[in-house]
Enzyme design. Structure first.
Site, PDB file in Angstrom:
ATOM      1  CB  ILE A  93     -14.986  23.836 -25.362  1.00 41.12           C
ATOM      2  CG1 ILE A  93     -15.762  22.662 -25.689  1.00 41.12           C
ATOM      3  CG2 ILE A  93     -14.013  24.041 -26.362  1.00 41.12           C
ATOM      4  CD1 ILE A  93     -16.127  22.179 -27.057  1.00 41.12           C
ATOM      5  CE1 TYR A 150     -28.529  27.396 -24.022  1.00 40.64           C
ATOM      6  CE2 TYR A 150     -26.571  26.740 -22.824  1.00 40.64           C
ATOM      7  CZ  TYR A 150     -27.110  27.687 -23.636  1.00 40.64           C
ATOM      8  OH  TYR A 150     -26.391  28.805 -24.421  1.00 40.64           O
ATOM      9  N   PRO A 155     -22.267  21.329 -28.134  1.00 42.30           N
ATOM     10  CG  PRO A 155     -20.847  22.987 -28.892  1.00 42.30           C
ATOM     11  CD  PRO A 155     -22.187  22.461 -28.836  1.00 42.30           C
ATOM     12  NE  ARG A 208     -26.767  40.573 -35.961  1.00 38.50           N
ATOM     13  CZ  ARG A 208     -26.443  41.427 -35.090  1.00 38.50           C
ATOM     14  NH1 ARG A 208     -27.192  41.717 -34.013  1.00 38.50           N
ATOM     15  NH2 ARG A 208     -25.462  42.133 -35.246  1.00 38.50           N
ATOM     16  N   GLY A 237     -16.361  31.711 -38.503  1.00 41.07           N
ATOM     17  CA  GLY A 237     -15.199  30.888 -38.511  1.00 41.07           C
ATOM     18  C   GLY A 237     -13.802  31.698 -38.299  1.00 41.07           C
ATOM     19  N   GLY A 238     -13.980  33.054 -37.774  1.00 35.60           N
ATOM     20  CA  GLY A 238     -12.866  33.645 -37.385  1.00 35.60           C
ATOM     21  C   GLY A 238     -12.192  33.534 -36.105  1.00 35.60           C
ATOM     22  CB  THR A 239     -13.180  33.916 -32.825  1.00 40.52           C
ATOM     23  OG1 THR A 239     -14.767  34.088 -33.073  1.00 40.52           O
ATOM     24  CG2 THR A 239     -12.583  35.254 -33.183  1.00 40.52           C
TER      25      THR A 239
HETATM   26  N1  COA Z   1     -26.447  41.843 -21.466  1.00 39.68           N
HETATM   27  C1  COA Z   1     -27.769  42.222 -21.745  1.00 39.68           C
HETATM   28  N2  COA Z   1     -27.990  42.710 -23.180  1.00 39.68           N
HETATM   29  C2  COA Z   1     -27.002  43.134 -23.880  1.00 39.68           C
HETATM   30  C3  COA Z   1     -25.674  42.361 -23.665  1.00 39.68           C
HETATM   31  C4  COA Z   1     -25.509  42.030 -22.441  1.00 39.68           C
HETATM   32  N3  COA Z   1     -24.336  41.371 -21.968  1.00 39.68           N
HETATM   33  N4  COA Z   1     -24.939  42.689 -24.790  1.00 39.68           N
HETATM   34  C5  COA Z   1     -25.776  43.170 -25.532  1.00 39.68           C
HETATM   35  N5  COA Z   1     -27.037  43.397 -25.253  1.00 39.68           N
HETATM   36  C6  COA Z   1     -27.957  43.980 -25.962  1.00 39.68           C
HETATM   37  C7  COA Z   1     -27.863  45.370 -26.148  1.00 39.68           C
HETATM   38  O1  COA Z   1     -28.186  46.187 -24.998  1.00 39.68           O
HETATM   39  C8  COA Z   1     -28.642  45.575 -27.361  1.00 39.68           C
HETATM   40  O2  COA Z   1     -30.184  45.718 -27.098  1.00 39.68           O
HETATM   41  P1  COA Z   1     -30.759  47.348 -27.474  1.00 39.68           P
HETATM   42  O3  COA Z   1     -30.635  47.415 -28.846  1.00 39.68           O
HETATM   43  O4  COA Z   1     -32.196  46.771 -26.792  1.00 39.68           O
HETATM   44  O5  COA Z   1     -30.127  48.222 -26.542  1.00 39.68           O
HETATM   45  C9  COA Z   1     -28.350  44.511 -28.213  1.00 39.68           C
HETATM   46  O6  COA Z   1     -28.235  43.445 -27.075  1.00 39.68           O
HETATM   47  C10 COA Z   1     -27.495  44.155 -29.216  1.00 39.68           C
HETATM   48  O7  COA Z   1     -26.504  44.679 -28.526  1.00 39.68           O
HETATM   49  P2  COA Z   1     -25.115  45.202 -29.446  1.00 39.68           P
HETATM   50  O8  COA Z   1     -24.135  46.048 -28.675  1.00 39.68           O
HETATM   51  O9  COA Z   1     -25.783  45.865 -30.789  1.00 39.68           O
HETATM   52  O10 COA Z   1     -24.478  43.862 -29.963  1.00 39.68           O
HETATM   53  P3  COA Z   1     -24.441  43.027 -31.123  1.00 39.68           P
HETATM   54  O11 COA Z   1     -25.982  42.968 -31.619  1.00 39.68           O
HETATM   55  O12 COA Z   1     -23.853  43.726 -32.403  1.00 39.68           O
HETATM   56  O13 COA Z   1     -23.948  41.622 -30.875  1.00 39.68           O
HETATM   57  C11 COA Z   1     -23.320  39.875 -29.479  1.00 39.68           C
HETATM   58  C12 COA Z   1     -24.259  40.794 -29.725  1.00 39.68           C
HETATM   59  C13 COA Z   1     -23.800  39.003 -28.234  1.00 39.68           C
HETATM   60  C14 COA Z   1     -23.164  38.993 -30.682  1.00 39.68           C
HETATM   61  C15 COA Z   1     -21.933  40.215 -28.942  1.00 39.68           C
HETATM   62  O14 COA Z   1     -22.138  40.588 -27.518  1.00 39.68           O
HETATM   63  C16 COA Z   1     -20.758  39.620 -29.131  1.00 39.68           C
HETATM   64  O15 COA Z   1     -20.183  39.777 -30.405  1.00 39.68           O
HETATM   65  N6  COA Z   1     -20.645  38.556 -28.533  1.00 39.68           N
HETATM   66  C17 COA Z   1     -19.550  37.732 -28.454  1.00 39.68           C
HETATM   67  C18 COA Z   1     -19.942  36.627 -29.306  1.00 39.68           C
HETATM   68  C19 COA Z   1     -20.419  35.711 -28.429  1.00 39.68           C
HETATM   69  O16 COA Z   1     -21.029  35.671 -27.437  1.00 39.68           O
HETATM   70  N7  COA Z   1     -20.433  34.345 -28.717  1.00 39.68           N
HETATM   71  C20 COA Z   1     -21.008  33.572 -27.672  1.00 39.68           C
HETATM   72  C21 COA Z   1     -20.799  32.054 -28.329  1.00 39.68           C
HETATM   73  S1  COA Z   1     -21.668  30.876 -27.151  1.00 39.68           S
END
Ligand code: COA
Length: 287
Positions: free
Chosen positions: A195, A151, A192, A72, A20-22
Site C-alpha cells: 500500500i 510475511y 497489509p 521504544r 499516527g502522524g503519517t
Molecule cells: N540499512 C541498514 N541499517 C540501517 C538503515 C538502513 N537503511 N537505516 C538505519 N539503519 C541502522 C543504523 O545504522 C543504526 O544502527 P547503528 O546504531 O548500529 O549504527 C540503526 O539502524 C538505527 O538507525 P537510526 O538512524 O538511529 O534510526 P532510528 O532508529 O531513529 O530509526 C527507522 C530507524 C527504521 C525507524 C527509520 O529509518 C525510519 O524512520 N524509517 C521510516 C519509517 C519506516 O521505515 N516505516 C516503515 C513502515 S513498513
C-alpha cells in the site's frame, strides 16, 4: 468513494494510534475521526504530528490530540498513557508504529535490529501492557488492533528485522486474544500487503520499475489504498465486529497466495497455444 459506514460508527470511542502522524496510521486516524471517534496520535517527530493534527482537525472537524513519544521507550509510553487516561480511558489501541529497511542481513548492525525490533515488537508490547493493565484493573472492555505484514508466516529475505518483529506481534495478537478475551479485551491484526504511503514505500521499492513488477505479480494488478486499509481498521475496532478475536486479516489483493501457489506463475509464462494444446484430446506439449 462514498463512506461505507454509518457516520456515528465510532462515536465517542477514544482511540490511540501509534505512528499516527503519517502513512497508514494517519489514514486510519482520518477515518476514525470521520466516524465520530476522539483520536490520539503519537510519533517521534513533533512537527509531523502537529501538521497531521491540524490537517485532520480541519478536514474532519473531529477531536484529535498529538503527543511526541518514541514507543521504544517503555517509560515514555507509560507516561503518555497516564496522561491520556487522566482525560479518560481509551477504548481502542492501534499499534501501528513501524520501521523497516531493505538490506542484506549480513550487512546489518546490531543497532539496526534493535531499532526495528524496538519499534515494532517492543513498542507494541509497551503500549499494549500500559493500556491492558489499566483495562484489566478497571474491568473495562477494549480493543487492540495491531498492524503486521503478509510475511509473518513465511518470513522474508532482506527485511529480516521486520519479519522477526512482526512475527512476534502476530504471536502477541493471538496469545493475548485468548488470555485477555475472557476479560472482554479483543485483539486482532491487519496484515497489509503493498500500500503506497509517503516515506516507507520508496524505501522498500527503490526503483520505479520495481513498482510495476510488484503490481504485475499481484492478482488484482494494483496496490492497495490507505482508504481501504482504514475501512478495514474501522470495521475491526467497531463494536459490530465484536466476535472477531485473535484474527489476522490479510489485505494484499491475493499477493502472498500468488507467491505461494506452485503453479500460479504459469498464468504469465504459458502462451495461449500452450494452454490450448493441454486441453483433453489435444496433443500434449511434449508430443
Ligand atoms: N540499512 C541498514 N541499517 C540501517 C538503515 C538502513 N537503511 N537505516 C538505519 N539503519 C541502522 C543504523 O545504522 C543504526 O544502527 P547503528 O546504531 O548500529 O549504527 C540503526 O539502524 C538505527 O538507525 P537510526 O538512524 O538511529 O534510526 P532510528 O532508529 O531513529 O530509526 C527507522 C530507524 C527504521 C525507524 C527509520 O529509518 C525510519 O524512520 N524509517 C521510516 C519509517 C519506516 O521505515 N516505516 C516503515 C513502515 S513498513
Amino acid at each position: 468513494m462514498p463512506c461505507m459506514f454509518q457516520p456515528d460508527l465510532l462515536l465517542n470511542k477514544r482511540i490511540l494510534i501509534t505512528g499516527g502522524g503519517t502513512g497508514l496510521g494517519k489514514a486510519a486516524a482520518r477515518r476514525f475521526l470521520e466516524l465520530g471517534a476522539e483520536v490520539y496520535i503519537c510519533g517521534r517527530r513533533e512537527e509531523v504530528l502537529s501538521a497531521t493534527k491540524q490537517e485532520l482537525a480541519e478536514r474532519t472537524g473531529g477531536r484529535i490530540h498529538a503527543r511526541r513519544c518514541d514507543v521504544r521507550d517503555a517509560a515514555a509510553v507509560e507516561e503518555m498513557i497516564g496522561v491520556i487516561w487522566a482525560d479518560g480511558p481509551l477504548d481502542v489501541l492501534m499499534n501501528n508504529a513501524a520501521g523497516n529497511f531493505l538490506a542484506r542481513t549480513e550487512d546489518l548492525s546490531l543497532g539496526a535490529f534493535q531499532s526495528v525490533i524496538g519499534i515494532v515488537l517492543m513498542g507494541s508490547l509497551h503500549a499494549t501492557l500500559a493500556c491492558g493493565r489499566r483495562w484489566l484493573a478497571a474491568k473495562r472492555p477494549a480493543v487492540v488492533l495491531n498492524v503486521t505484514t503478509t510475511y509473518t508466516n513465511t518470513g522474508s529475505a532482506y527485511v529480516v528485522p521486520s519479519a522477526v518483529a512482526k512475527a512476534g506481534v502476530q504471536a502477541l495478537t493471538r496469545s493475548l486474544a485468548v488470555e485477555w478475551g475472557d476479560r472482554c479485551i479483543r485483539m486482532n491484526a491487519i496484515a497489509p500487503g503493498p500500500i503506497p504511503t509517503e516515506g516507507a514505500f520508496s524505501r522498500l521499492l527503490p526503483r520505479p520499475e520495481l513498482e510495476q513488477a510488484a503490481k504485475d505479480r499481484n492478482p488484482l494488478g494494483r496496490f492497495g489504498t490507505p482508504e481501504e486499509f482504514a475501512n478495514l481498521a474501522a470495521f475491526l475496532v467497531s463494536d459490530g465486529s465484536g466476535y472477531i478475536n485473535g484474527e489476522v486479516v490479510t489485505m494484499d489483493g491475493g499477493e502472498w497466495l500468488q507467491g505461494a501457489g506452485e503453479f500460479s506463475v504459469l498464468g504469465r509464462q504459458l502462451t495461449n497455444d500452450e494452454w490450448e494444446r493441454m486441453k483433453p484430446g489435444k496433443p500434449g506439449k511434449n508430443s
